[in-house]
Design an enzyme around this catalytic site. Structure first.
Site, short mmCIF file in Angstrom:
data_model
loop_
_atom_site.label_atom_id
_atom_site.label_comp_id
_atom_site.label_asym_id
_atom_site.label_seq_id
_atom_site.Cartn_x
_atom_site.Cartn_y
_atom_site.Cartn_z
N THR A 15 0.88 -1.32 0.03
CA THR A 15 -0.08 0.00 -0.24
C THR A 15 0.95 1.16 -0.04
OG1 THR A 15 -0.14 0.45 2.47
CG2 THR A 15 -1.75 -1.42 1.47
N CYS A 16 0.22 2.42 0.11
CA CYS A 16 1.13 3.58 0.02
C CYS A 16 1.93 3.87 1.51
CB CYS A 16 0.25 4.99 0.05
SG CYS A 16 -1.13 5.11 1.45
N SER A 45 -2.08 1.03 11.37
CA SER A 45 -1.99 2.16 10.13
C SER A 45 -1.56 3.50 10.65
CB SER A 45 -3.64 2.30 9.53
OG SER A 45 -3.90 1.07 9.01
N GLN A 92 -7.58 -3.67 1.13
CA GLN A 92 -6.19 -3.97 0.49
C GLN A 92 -5.71 -5.24 0.77
OE1 GLN A 92 -4.33 -0.28 2.33
NE2 GLN A 92 -4.73 1.07 0.60
N MET A 98 -8.66 5.91 -3.05
CA MET A 98 -8.13 7.00 -2.63
C MET A 98 -8.74 8.51 -3.28
SD MET A 98 -4.30 7.90 -1.07
CE MET A 98 -4.43 6.33 -0.46
#
Length: 426
Positions: A49-50, A109, A120, A193
């Site tokens: 993920t980012c 997170s 995700q 997003m």
């Protein structure tokens, strides 16, 4: 069998470092194939993920599996094995399961309680499973991770006000711009997003446009959000026309660069939420550029507000890890088979005692009669126990062993709660 996780996330690495570990779907598949080339690794999954890239593995030997994982990460990034080993969070067995459960529950997170991580993780497991890289062992862990996440949502207020990296970025805009109404914003990309950003901007009265390499996808998202479509080919113009730009694409190289930027008479606010980053630009006073790591102040405030719920959530995760390993132990098919034979032999002994007491069998024939009964039981149970062993390595075995546990318990009150969901009530 062991679980092993190597994690590079917002907790131990900055965006520049995480950029070195970005994967396209094709690269993910190649990496998973390479992971399973190790004799020590039987199943694997990548969560990218980012804010994190994590390798998950089911392995027979932790040291050997870890060496193989580090070798692949070294090859991918060009960094030394020693650097990755010192930087990454490396956990195994119960600690690896605890990490997975915490990630699924969004307490690991950057934005605590964010809603994207569950999807995700689901996508990461689905990709691995459909490609044949994950089976029973990974399935068990991920399934219980989602159950744990559901408990965290149900018993805490951690997700009562859903947040995300995108919504936190919007909050940053509001801090910098006193009145959003009348501003123009461009959202580049059509992922989740991007959708969140667009909806927030529109609700705040911002004239919002969507652009994407595939115009059809941009049109679909724009229609869903009430935004307008901007031609991707005119991106070089957009950077000098829009007050606000959000970009979150999967491009493997920058899509906005210095040579596209001109001097204008208004301030610009750019948010690069992509990994690798979409914007490569030297500092300019009139442009406020934020990367995924630049929203830390809002993130810290969010965590402080949810601290009590985070503590509750960690308690739920800890208890869930213990329950998971108890469940795994109970699913071991060999003790069940042994118990089946013990119960069968006790039944033979009880019937023999009754037959002798009633005079159905002469005393002198008792030994041979019991021997014959035991042999009949073995013959009867042979095919069934053979099938039990055969399916014990398949994903469907959990429901089979759960049902067997139910049948082997003579008193329903002794059935552990973790098996009750296998039993269909009339």
């Amino acid at each position: 069998m062991h679980y092993l996780t190597v994690s590079l996330s917002h907790k131990n690495s900055d965006v520049a470092l995480r950029e070195k570990f970005t994967y396209t779907d094709e690269q993910k598949e190649n990496c998973l194939q390479n992971l399973l080339q190790s004799e020590a690794i039987s199943e694997a999954m990548i969560l990218a993920t980012c804010n994190r890239v994590e390798l998950y593995g089911c392995c027979s030997d932790i040291d050997s599996a870890l060496e193989h994982m580090l070798y692949l990460l070294t090859s991918k990034s060009g960094l030394t094995k020693e650097f990755i080993k010192e930087t990454a969070e490396i956990v195994d067995d119960s600690s690896a399961i605890h990490h997975l459960f915490a990630v699924a529950s969004s307490i690991d997170s950057m934005v605590v309680g964010e809603t994207q991580i569950a999807g995700q993780l689901k996508d990461a497991f689905k990709f691995s499973q459909e490609k044949g890289f994950s089976s029973q062992k990974m399935s068990r862990a991920v399934e219980h991770a989602f159950k744990t996440a559901a408990k965290v949502r149900n018993f805490t207020e951690i997700s009562s006000k859903p947040v995300s990296v995108a919504s936190v970025a919007i909050a940053q805009v509001k801090e910098k711009v006193s009145n959003l109404a009348g501003k123009k914003a461009l959202v580049i990309g059509v992922g989740e997003m991007s959708e969140i950003c667009a909806k927030h901007l529109i609700s705040d009265g911002v004239e919002t446009y969507i652009t994407n390499r595939t115009k059809e996808k941009a049109t679909h998202l724009a229609n869903a959000c009430g935004a307008k479509v901007y031609e991707f080919g005119d991106l070089h113009k957009a950077v000098n026309e829009f007050d606000i730009i959000f970009t979150a694409t999967s491009a493997q190289y920058p899509i906005i660069t210095d040579d596209m930027v001109e001097d204008v008479e208004f301030e610009r606010f750019w948010f690069d939420l992509a990994i690798p980053r979409d914007i490569e630009m030297t500092h300019k006073e009139s442009i406020y550029l934020f990367s995924i790591d630049d929203i830390k102040d809002v993130v810290d405030a969010n965590r402080a507000q949810r601290e009590q719920d985070v503590r509750k959530a960690h308690g739920i995760v800890g208890r869930s890890v213990v329950a998971f390993y108890e469940w795994l132990d109970a699913l071991n098919v060999e003790p069940m088979i042994k118990e089946i034979y013990l119960k069968a032999n006790k039944a033979v002994e009880a019937e023999m005692a009754r037959a002798l007491k009633k005079g159905f069998i002469p005393e002198e024939c008792a030994y041979e009669a019991q021997k014959m009964a035991n042999q009949a039981i073995k013959r009867f149970l042979h095919d069934m126990t053979k099938k039990m062993r055969a399916v014990s390595t398949e994903a469907k075995s959990d429901s089979m062993t759960g049902a067997m546990q139910y049948m082997l318990n003579s008193e329903n009150d002794n059935i552990p709660d973790k098996y009750k969901h296998y039993i269909k009530k009339d």
